[in-house]
Write a protein that holds these residues in place. Structure first.
Motif, PDB file in Angstrom:
ATOM      1  N   UNK A 496       1.009  -1.089   0.463  1.00  0.00           N
ATOM      2  CA  UNK A 496      -0.248   0.086   0.164  1.00  0.00           C
ATOM      3  C   UNK A 496       0.733   1.274   0.130  1.00  0.00           C
ATOM      4  N   UNK A 497       0.567   2.852  -0.665  1.00  0.00           N
ATOM      5  CA  UNK A 497       1.549   3.500  -0.961  1.00  0.00           C
ATOM      6  C   UNK A 497       0.425   4.549  -1.412  1.00  0.00           C
ATOM      7  N   UNK A 498       0.991   5.748  -0.442  1.00  0.00           N
ATOM      8  CA  UNK A 498       0.487   7.307  -1.074  1.00  0.00           C
ATOM      9  C   UNK A 498       1.325   7.861  -2.461  1.00  0.00           C
ATOM     10  N   UNK A 499       0.715   8.764  -2.702  1.00  0.00           N
ATOM     11  CA  UNK A 499       0.988  10.118  -3.475  1.00  0.00           C
ATOM     12  C   UNK A 499       1.934  10.753  -2.890  1.00  0.00           C
ATOM     13  N   UNK A 500       3.302  11.221  -3.677  1.00  0.00           N
ATOM     14  CA  UNK A 500       3.515  12.143  -3.131  1.00  0.00           C
ATOM     15  C   UNK A 500       4.392  13.544  -4.110  1.00  0.00           C
TER      16      UNK A 500
END
Length: 581
Positions: A496-500
């Motif tokens: 699970x990742x998030x935008x930077x």
């Protein structure tokens, strides 16, 4: 009747090969010296414009001289001024709007042959359309633009206009006013501004350009990866000139500012041609323009590249391998339906299969497939084209969109007579598609025996691989998602990742889009449910019990694998079904 088509001679007017061959012909015939030809070829290569267009822009040939040169080069007759028709020919089949927009003029009907005078002999789409709606053989000749405009103005003026209405129109848009608009639209700053807007959109991978007049300014926005971005603002004084420049390129009426207009443009950008669909609409602050960007170079017709997983790809291959029936892709505008259908057609396209498409408009050209564009102005709509296509005994047919009962009924009849039919429909989910077709008037027993599978899809933004970071609450979120979607742990450890946001993605955190899909093959259980007239929710419940993954579940699976963000999935699927609490 043998009709000469430049495309059949292997000529692409935007290619360097055409510039070389036509330039050599002009020099050989003494129409231009070799120095002028080389100058025009260099200018065409630098600007990306067509070689024949550059000849007139540089003043090396007049428009009438170019028409004469193309006539001799292609072996097509040149229309002689004064030999035009004294009245409209086939006015019912070829109305004025079609004639003027496509610059294709019926000039003679004799011996069962209809002669068409065309300004651009390389534009074959209008010729194909006329061939489908008239019963005459066709012959072609070339006409100079000025001669076309003069004859069209004489024959195709609006007969409904009353003197008072015409006078009011002339008062609003005097010749002086129109000439001022044309002049301002042709000024270098305006041309440069529009070129920058278009090039910027193509570089950003935008799907749409919005040019919007506002109080005191002209706002430009791009739709990139499904999300709007404000790009630039220009002084309000250039609004009319910029809009007029777009309308001139799209061959629209710059004098008509009271009604919406539609057109198309093909422009070389960064060394390759890009198509734009143009729509104008009057607003309280002036005319607004939407330009839909159709950049073929950015489209990859590959299921994996589009974001489908291995199980989905295998299921779509099985559907496309059916000998007959209907396969439907559903979703709102801009959800990637047509690209998915094109990819399926690419998979089944082979020399032993005859495939037709009916589209409005044709977005991308597919080698080996016969594509037909609707022309509502001459009565060439979806039902009319489909009835004609069935006489050609195709194996497969792709219908751009099922919009009404007549089109739906022809699609059903085609599938019953041994054809495999692909099409799209506007519904929120796969199960709703059945009830939508019943609402259109199609009997449930026909749907049960013809529909082979339904794919509901959406597009979510793909995380930028250069800057995506692990989600700060990954463990808690993974446990919560696994509780809601028990199949997730089977996909491996969560990523699970998030935008930077970084320079590569212009600070958005996302780069490109991928599909999330609900793929529902219509098996025996679902077919029986359709025949029992089950409701949409009942069909959906049966599909879930049969292992069909919902849009939300497929989106979460792709977030689990680190392809997109959970928040992005919730944004796209909100309102379709319940996400996590």
């Amino acid at each position: 009747m043998e009709q000469v088509r430049p495309s059949l001679l292997g000529l692409d007017p935007a290619s360097s090969a055409f510039a070389e061959r036509f330039g050599a012909f002009l020099a050989q015939e003494g129409l231009l010296d070799r120095a002028a030809v080389e100058r025009a070829r260099r200018a065409a290569a630098l600007s990306g414009d067509r070689f024949d267009a550059v000849l007139t822009k540089l003043g090396l040939l007049s428009e009438s001289g170019l028409a004469a040169g193309l006539s001799r080069f292609l072996g097509l007759p040149l229309h002689v001024p004064g030999e035009g028709p004294g009245e409209r020919l086939l006015a019912d089949a070829l109305p004025g709007r079609f004639v003027t927009e496509n610059r294709i003029l019926p000039v003679r009907l004799a011996g069962g042959v209809l002669t068409l005078a065309v300004v651009d002999p390389f534009d074959r789409m209008p010729l194909d359309s006329v061939g489908l709606v008239v019963e005459h053989a066709l012959d072609v000749e070339i006409i100079a633009p000025a001669d076309f405009e003069r004859i069209a103005a004489q024959l195709y003026a609006d007969p409904e206009a009353t003197p008072a209405r015409s006078a009011a129109h002339e008062a609003d848009h005097s010749d002086t006013d129109l000439q001022r608009l044309r002049d301002s639209a042709s000024e270098a700053p305006v041309i440069r501004l529009l070129d920058q807007i278009i090039a910027g959109a193509v570089d950003a991978g935008a799907s749409d350009i919005y040019i919007e007049p506002a109080p005191g300014t002209l706002r430009v926005r791009y739709r990139v990866d499904g999300v709007l971005r404000v790009i630039d603002e220009a002084p309000a004084r250039v609004s009319a000139a910029v809009v007029s420049r777009v309308k001139i390129l799209a061959r629209l009426d710059i004098a008509e500012r009271r009604l919406p207009q539609d057109g198309r443009i093909k422009i070389p950008v960064r060394g390759h041609e890009v198509d734009f669909r143009i729509a104008t609409i009057p607003t309280i602050d002036g005319e607004a323009v939407t330009m839909r960007v159709l950049d073929r170079s950015r489209v990859t017709l590959d299921f994996q590249s589009l974001g489908f997983d291995a199980d989905q790809i295998a299921a779509m291959h099985r559907l496309a391998g059916q000998p007959n029936g209907i396969i439907l892709v559903t979703g709102p505008t801009g959800s990637g339906k047509t690209t998915t259908l094109y990819t399926m057609l690419r998979h089944v396209n082979r020399p032993t299969a005859k495939i037709f498409t009916v589209e409005d408009p044709i977005e991308y050209q597919l080698t080996g497939i016969s594509q037909v564009q609707t022309q509502e102005a001459i009565g060439l709509d979806f039902p009319a084209i489909l009835r004609s296509i069935l006489r050609h005994h195709p194996d497969m047919i792709m219908i751009g969109e099922i919009r009404d009962e007549e089109t739906a009924r022809i699609a059903v009849q085609a599938s019953l007579t041994g054809h495999l039919v692909f099409s799209t429909l506007h519904t929120n989910s796969a199960a709703e598609t059945i009830t939508r077709l019943i609402d259109m008037g199609i009997e449930h027993f026909l749907l049960g025996s013809t529909v082979r599978g339904i794919i509901a899809q959406r597009l979510v933004r793909r995380l930028c691989p250069a800057c995506a970071a692990p989600h700060p609450d990954a463990d808690v979120l993974a446990a919560h998602l696994a509780e809601r979607v028990p199949a997730l742990p089977g996909l491996g450890p969560p990523r699970l990742s998030r935008p930077v946001g970084c320079e590569a993605c212009q600070g958005s955190g996302f780069a490109g889009q991928l599909s999330i899909a609900e793929l529902m093959p219509v098996d025996t259980t679902l077919r029986d449910a359709v025949l029992r007239r089950s409701s949409g929710p009942e069909i959906e419940a049966l599909a879930r019990r049969g292992g069909v993954r919902s849009l939300y579940e497929d989106g979460v699976a792709k977030a689990w694998q680190g392809l997109t963000a959970v928040e992005e999935v919730l944004r796209v699927t909100s309102g379709i079904e319940a996400g996590p609490a």
